[in-house]
Design a protein around this motif. Structure first.
Motif, PDB file in Angstrom:
ATOM      1  N   SER A 304       0.830  -1.201   0.000  1.00  0.00           N
ATOM      2  CA  SER A 304       0.000   0.000   0.000  1.00  0.00           C
ATOM      3  C   SER A 304       0.868   1.255   0.000  1.00  0.00           C
ATOM      4  CB  SER A 304      -0.919  -0.004   1.224  1.00  0.00           C
ATOM      5  OG  SER A 304      -1.642   1.207   1.320  1.00  0.00           O
ATOM      6  N   THR A 307       2.258   2.153  -3.373  1.00  0.00           N
ATOM      7  CA  THR A 307       1.317   2.783  -4.303  1.00  0.00           C
ATOM      8  C   THR A 307       0.967   4.198  -3.879  1.00  0.00           C
ATOM      9  OG1 THR A 307      -0.672   1.992  -3.141  1.00  0.00           O
ATOM     10  CG2 THR A 307       0.298   0.530  -4.788  1.00  0.00           C
ATOM     11  N   ARG A 308       0.937   4.440  -2.568  1.00  0.00           N
ATOM     12  CA  ARG A 308       0.444   5.724  -2.060  1.00  0.00           C
ATOM     13  C   ARG A 308       1.513   6.812  -2.074  1.00  0.00           C
ATOM     14  NH1 ARG A 308      -0.940   3.874   2.369  1.00  0.00           N
ATOM     15  NH2 ARG A 308       0.816   4.563   3.623  1.00  0.00           N
ATOM     16  N   LEU A 311       1.998   8.306  -5.519  1.00  0.00           N
ATOM     17  CA  LEU A 311       0.756   8.783  -6.122  1.00  0.00           C
ATOM     18  C   LEU A 311       0.592  10.286  -5.906  1.00  0.00           C
ATOM     19  CD1 LEU A 311      -2.104   8.441  -7.349  1.00  0.00           C
ATOM     20  CD2 LEU A 311      -2.908   7.906  -5.028  1.00  0.00           C
ATOM     21  N   GLN A 312       0.788  10.753  -4.683  1.00  0.00           N
ATOM     22  CA  GLN A 312       0.587  12.169  -4.397  1.00  0.00           C
ATOM     23  C   GLN A 312       1.540  13.027  -5.212  1.00  0.00           C
ATOM     24  OE1 GLN A 312      -0.444  13.528  -0.334  1.00  0.00           O
ATOM     25  NE2 GLN A 312       1.441  14.710  -0.431  1.00  0.00           N
ATOM     26  N   GLN A 376      -8.883   1.232  -4.081  1.00  0.00           N
ATOM     27  CA  GLN A 376      -7.731   1.948  -4.612  1.00  0.00           C
ATOM     28  C   GLN A 376      -7.321   1.394  -5.969  1.00  0.00           C
ATOM     29  OE1 GLN A 376      -4.631   3.285  -1.667  1.00  0.00           O
ATOM     30  NE2 GLN A 376      -5.784   1.965  -0.297  1.00  0.00           N
ATOM     31  N   MET A 402     -10.385   7.137  -3.791  1.00  0.00           N
ATOM     32  CA  MET A 402      -9.110   6.603  -3.322  1.00  0.00           C
ATOM     33  C   MET A 402      -8.884   6.955  -1.858  1.00  0.00           C
ATOM     34  SD  MET A 402      -6.680   7.012  -6.669  1.00  0.00           S
ATOM     35  CE  MET A 402      -5.650   5.634  -6.189  1.00  0.00           C
ATOM     36  N   GLN A 406      -8.168   4.289   1.046  1.00  0.00           N
ATOM     37  CA  GLN A 406      -7.064   4.384   2.000  1.00  0.00           C
ATOM     38  C   GLN A 406      -7.569   4.364   3.437  1.00  0.00           C
ATOM     39  OE1 GLN A 406      -4.684   7.817   1.019  1.00  0.00           O
ATOM     40  NE2 GLN A 406      -4.306   7.141  -1.074  1.00  0.00           N
ATOM     41  N   SER A 441       7.413   4.454   0.964  1.00  0.00           N
ATOM     42  CA  SER A 441       7.145   5.777   0.405  1.00  0.00           C
ATOM     43  C   SER A 441       8.320   6.270  -0.430  1.00  0.00           C
ATOM     44  CB  SER A 441       6.846   6.776   1.526  1.00  0.00           C
ATOM     45  OG  SER A 441       5.643   6.446   2.186  1.00  0.00           O
ATOM     46  N   SER A 444       8.474   4.147  -3.477  1.00  0.00           N
ATOM     47  CA  SER A 444       7.345   4.482  -4.338  1.00  0.00           C
ATOM     48  C   SER A 444       7.634   5.719  -5.184  1.00  0.00           C
ATOM     49  CB  SER A 444       6.094   4.710  -3.493  1.00  0.00           C
ATOM     50  OG  SER A 444       5.024   5.163  -4.281  1.00  0.00           O
ATOM     51  N   CYS A 549      -1.873  -3.059  -5.573  1.00  0.00           N
ATOM     52  CA  CYS A 549      -3.096  -3.016  -4.763  1.00  0.00           C
ATOM     53  C   CYS A 549      -3.789  -4.370  -4.732  1.00  0.00           C
ATOM     54  CB  CYS A 549      -4.049  -1.951  -5.303  1.00  0.00           C
ATOM     55  SG  CYS A 549      -3.568  -0.253  -4.986  1.00  0.00           S
TER      56      CYS A 549
END
Length: 584
Positions: A304, A307-308, A311-312, A376, A402, A406, A441, A444, A549
Motif C-alpha cells: 500500500s 502505491t500511495r 501517487l501524491q 484503490q 481513493m 485508504q 514511500s 514508491s 493493490c
C-alpha cells in the motif's frame, strides 16, 4: 493464559483514570499531525526557501540539495523507526516519545534560525531536517504502541482511525500551509511548528505515563542495529540517486556509485538478517513474522505504501505541470493550488478512516482492509481513463474514492498488526510497521519517477524538438534543449517554475521575437508538449500500482478471521505471548 516473561503491566489503562486513553490519543495525534505537516510543508515552500538562501536548485551541481531536502527527512524516518521502537521497548515508550517531541522541536528552531546563505545554509538546513527526522522517528515509532497500550482491544481501531486521519490531514495541510506561509517569509514554515512542538513536549511529559514495566538487564543489539541502519540507508541513497541523470542517460541506474550503493546496501541487509537469527536479544524481532496476521498485515502495508507514496507526487506534478497552467494558473501559484485541488482525497479518508476503524473493532479487519485496497485498485485504473485536461469533477470523485479506500485499509490494518503482538514487543512491532511504510514511500516515489521519466525520455525529445523548431528556434538549439534530462522539467514544474524558462538559455530566449517568447513562456506551450509522453509513463505507473493493490488485497484477505470473542480486558491482553498470538 501464559504470562509473558518479558513484561508485566504496572496497571491497566483504566487505573490511570477513564480519560487517560483520550489524553494519549490527543497527544499522539498532535505528534503525528506535526510530523506529517513538516514532511510536506517543505515541498511547496522549496522555491521560497532556495530563493531565500540564494540557491538555484535546478542548476548543475545544486540538485543534490533538492533531493536531500525532498527525501532526507523520509529516509531518516524510514531507517531509524524500527531501531527506536526496539530501544523504546527497552527503556520506555513514553520516555522516548517525549524525547522525540523535544528533538523535533529543536530541529524546527534550528531551521527557523538557519544562518548564512548559499551552500553553507543549504547544508545546514539539510542537517537540521535530519535532526527533525530523528525526532519524527521517535514519534512514529511510539505513537501507535502508546495508543495500543492505552486503549482496550475493542476500541483500538477507532483510535487508530482518528490518529491516521491526522497523518493524512498533515500531509495535505502541509501543502497548503507551505504555500501560504512561503509567500510571506520562508522561515515561517519552520516557525509555525515551534509552539505546537513546545506545547506537545510539555504536555507529553506532564500527562503521558508508562503502562509497561520493562525487564532489567536488556542489551542493545549493536551489530544488528548498525548493519540495518547502514544497509537500509545506503540502499535508499542508491535508489534515490538512481533517478538522477548520469552522463547522457536520463537516469542514473548505470552510475557505478548507484550500483555499488545498491549492492552494498542489500549485502548489509542480508548480513543483518543472519545476525538477527543468531543474537539472543535481536533488534528486529524476526519471530514476529511467524504470526500470520502480523506478516500479512505488513506485506499489505508495504505494498500500500508503494502505491500511495508516489501517487501524491505524480498527481501534484500532473496538476502543476499540465492541468493548472492550461486552466490559466501561473506556474508560481501552482504549488498552492495543487494542494487545494488535492483536498478531496483527504475528505474521503476523513469520512472513512475512523468509521472503518470503529467497525473493524467489531467485525474484524480483513474485509475492510481488502475492500479498501480494491477501491484503490479501481481508482488507479479509472485514473488512466482521464484525459490530461480532465473535467475536475471526475478527478475529484476519483480522489474521494481513493481516499475512502485508504481510510478503509489504514486503521483496520494497523490495528490488526498491533493486536497480533504481545504487549512487551509493541514498540518494535510499531517500528517495524513504520519502517515498511516509510521505506515504501521512498521506494514508491523513486519507482513512479523512474517510470514517468522513462516515458518522457522515449517520447519527449522528438515532441519538444518539433515544437521548438515550429516556433522558430534553430534546429541545433532545439535539438540540444530537447535532449536535456526530462527530470529537470518535472522538478521545475513541481517547484513552481516555468519549465521552458529553466530549459531555454537566456541568451537564446532574448534573441527571439517578443511574440515567440510569449508563446514559449505561455501557459499552454509546455503542457501541451509534455502531456502525451507524461501520460504514457503515468498510465504505466498507475497500472503497476493497481497490480500492487491487488496483491495487497489478497494479502489482507488471506489473514485469519477475527475470533468472535467479547472484548477482553487490556491487562489480560498484555500477557499474550508470541506463540499464543500465533495460534489465534
Amino acid at each position: 493464559m501464559v504470562q509473558s516473561s518479558a513484561v508485566q503491566r504496572q496497571s491497566a489503562p483504566t487505573d490511570l483514570g477513564p480519560n487517560y486513553k483520550w489524553i494519549a490519543l490527543s497527544n499522539t495525534t498532535l505528534g503525528i499531525l506535526m510530523a506529517t505537516i513538516n514532511s510536506n510543508i517543505v515541498l511547496i515552500a522549496l522555491p521560497a526557501i532556495f530563493n531565500g538562501i540564494g540557491i538555484n536548485p535546478l542548476a548543475p551541481g545544486e540538485t543534490n540539495y533538492l533531493l536531500w531536502m525532498l527525501l532526507g527527512y523520509m529516509m531518516i524516518t524510514a531507517t531509524l523507526v524500527v531501531v527506536f521502537g526496539r530501544i523504546s521497548d527497552m527503556f520506555g515508550r513514553v520516555k522516548l516519545y517525549n524525547l522525540g517531541f523535544a528533538i523535533f522541536t529543536l530541529g524546527s528552531i534550528l531551521l527557523f534560525l538557519t544562518p548564512g546563505s548559499g551552500d553553507t545554509a543549504a547544508m545546514l538546513m539539510i542537517l537540521f531536517r535530519l535532526i527533525q527526522g530523528v525526532g519524527g522517528s521517535f514519534l512514529f515509532a511510539n505513537s501507535t504502541a502508546i495508543l495500543t497500550d492505552a486503549f482496550p482491544k475493542h476500541e483500538r481501531g477507532m483510535a487508530m482511525g482518528i490518529n491516521q486521519i491526522a497523518a493524512i490531514l498533515g500531509s495535505i495541510i502541509g501543502l497548503i500551509l507551505g504555500g501560504l506561509l512561503a509567500v510571506v517569509n520562508w522561515r515561517l514554515i519552520f516557525l509555525v511548528s515551534i509552539p505546537f512542538g513546545v506545547f506537545g513536549t510539555i504536555w507529553a511529559y506532564w500527562k503521558l505515563r508508562e503502562t509497561v514495566q520493562v525487564r532489567s538487564r536488556q542489551q542493545i543489539d549493536w551489530p544488528g542495529s548498525l548493519t540495518f541502519l547502514l544497509g537500509l540507508t545506503i540502499l535508499l541513497i542508491g535508489v534515490t540517486y538512481g533517478i538522477e541523470p548520469y552522463g547522457t542517460s536520463p537516469m542514473g541506474w548505470g552510475n557505478p556509485y548507484v550500483i555499488a550503493a545498491i549492492v552494498v546496501g542489500l549485502a548489509l541487509l542480508v548480513a543483518f538478517v543472519l545476525i538477527e537469527l543468531r543474537v539472543s536479544n535481536p533488534m528486529f524481532r524476526l519471530q514476529l513474522f511467524k504470526i500470520r496476521l502480523f506478516t500479512a498485515g505488513n506485506i499489505a502495508n508495504l505494498l500500500s505504501g508503494m502505491t500511495r507514496g508516489g501517487l501524491q507526487f505524480m498527481l501534484i506534478i500532473w496538476l502543476q505541470g499540465v492541468w493548472l497552467p492550461l486552466h490559466g494558473y501561473s506556474y508560481e501559484d501552482t504549488p498552492l493550488w495543487a494542494g487545494i485541488y488535492m483536498l478531496p482525497m483527504m475528505v474521503g479518508f476523513v469520512i472513512m478512516g475512523p468509521l472503518s476503524g470503529k467497525l473493524s473493532d467489531r467485525f474484524g479487519a480483513r474485509a475492510f482492509a481488502s475492500i479498501g485496497m480494491i477501491l484503490q485498485l479501481v481508482g488507479f485504473v479509472l485514473l488512466t481513463l482521464l484525459p490530461y485536461n480532465f473535467d475536475y469533477v471526475w478527478f475529484a470523485a476519483l480522489l474521494v474514492l481513493m481516499g475512502i479506500g485508504q481510510g478503509m485499509f489504514a486503521a483496520p490494518n494497523t490495528t490488526a498488526v498491533m493486536n497480533s503482538v504481545p504487549a512487551d514487543q509493541r514498540g518494535v512491532a510499531s517500528g517495524m510497521r513504520a519502517t515498511f511504510q516509510n521505506a515504501a514511500s521512498v521506494i514508491s516515489m523513486t519507482m513512479f519517477f523512474c517510470i514517468v521519466t522513462a516515458g518522457l525520455a522515449s517520447l519527449l525529445p522528438s515532441a519538444l524538438s518539433a515544437g521548438l523548431t515550429q516556433v522558430g528556434l534553430p534546429a541545433n538549439i532545439a535539438e540540444q534543449i530537447a535532449h536535456l534530462p526530462p527530470l529537470a522539467a518535472l522538478f521545475a514544474a513541481f517547484l513552481g517554475y516555468n519549465p521552458m524558462a529553466t530549459m531555454l538559455p537566456q541568451t537564446v530566449l532574448h534573441q527571439l521575437p517578443a511574440t515567440t517568447q510569449t508563446e514559449l513562456l505561455g501557459k499552454s506551450f509546455f503542457p501541451n508538449l509534455i502531456a502525451g509522453p507524461f501520460m504514457l509513463g503515468l498510465h504505466i505507473a498507475f497500472y503497476l500500482a493497481a497490480v500492487l493493490c491487488l496483491i495487497a488485497a489478497i494479502a489482507s484477505l488471506v489473514r485469519e478471521k477475527r475470533l468472535a470473542t467479547p472484548p477482553i480486558a487490556e491487562a489480560a491482553d498484555s500477557t499474550l505471548s508470541v506463540a499464543e498470538s500465533a495460534r489465534r
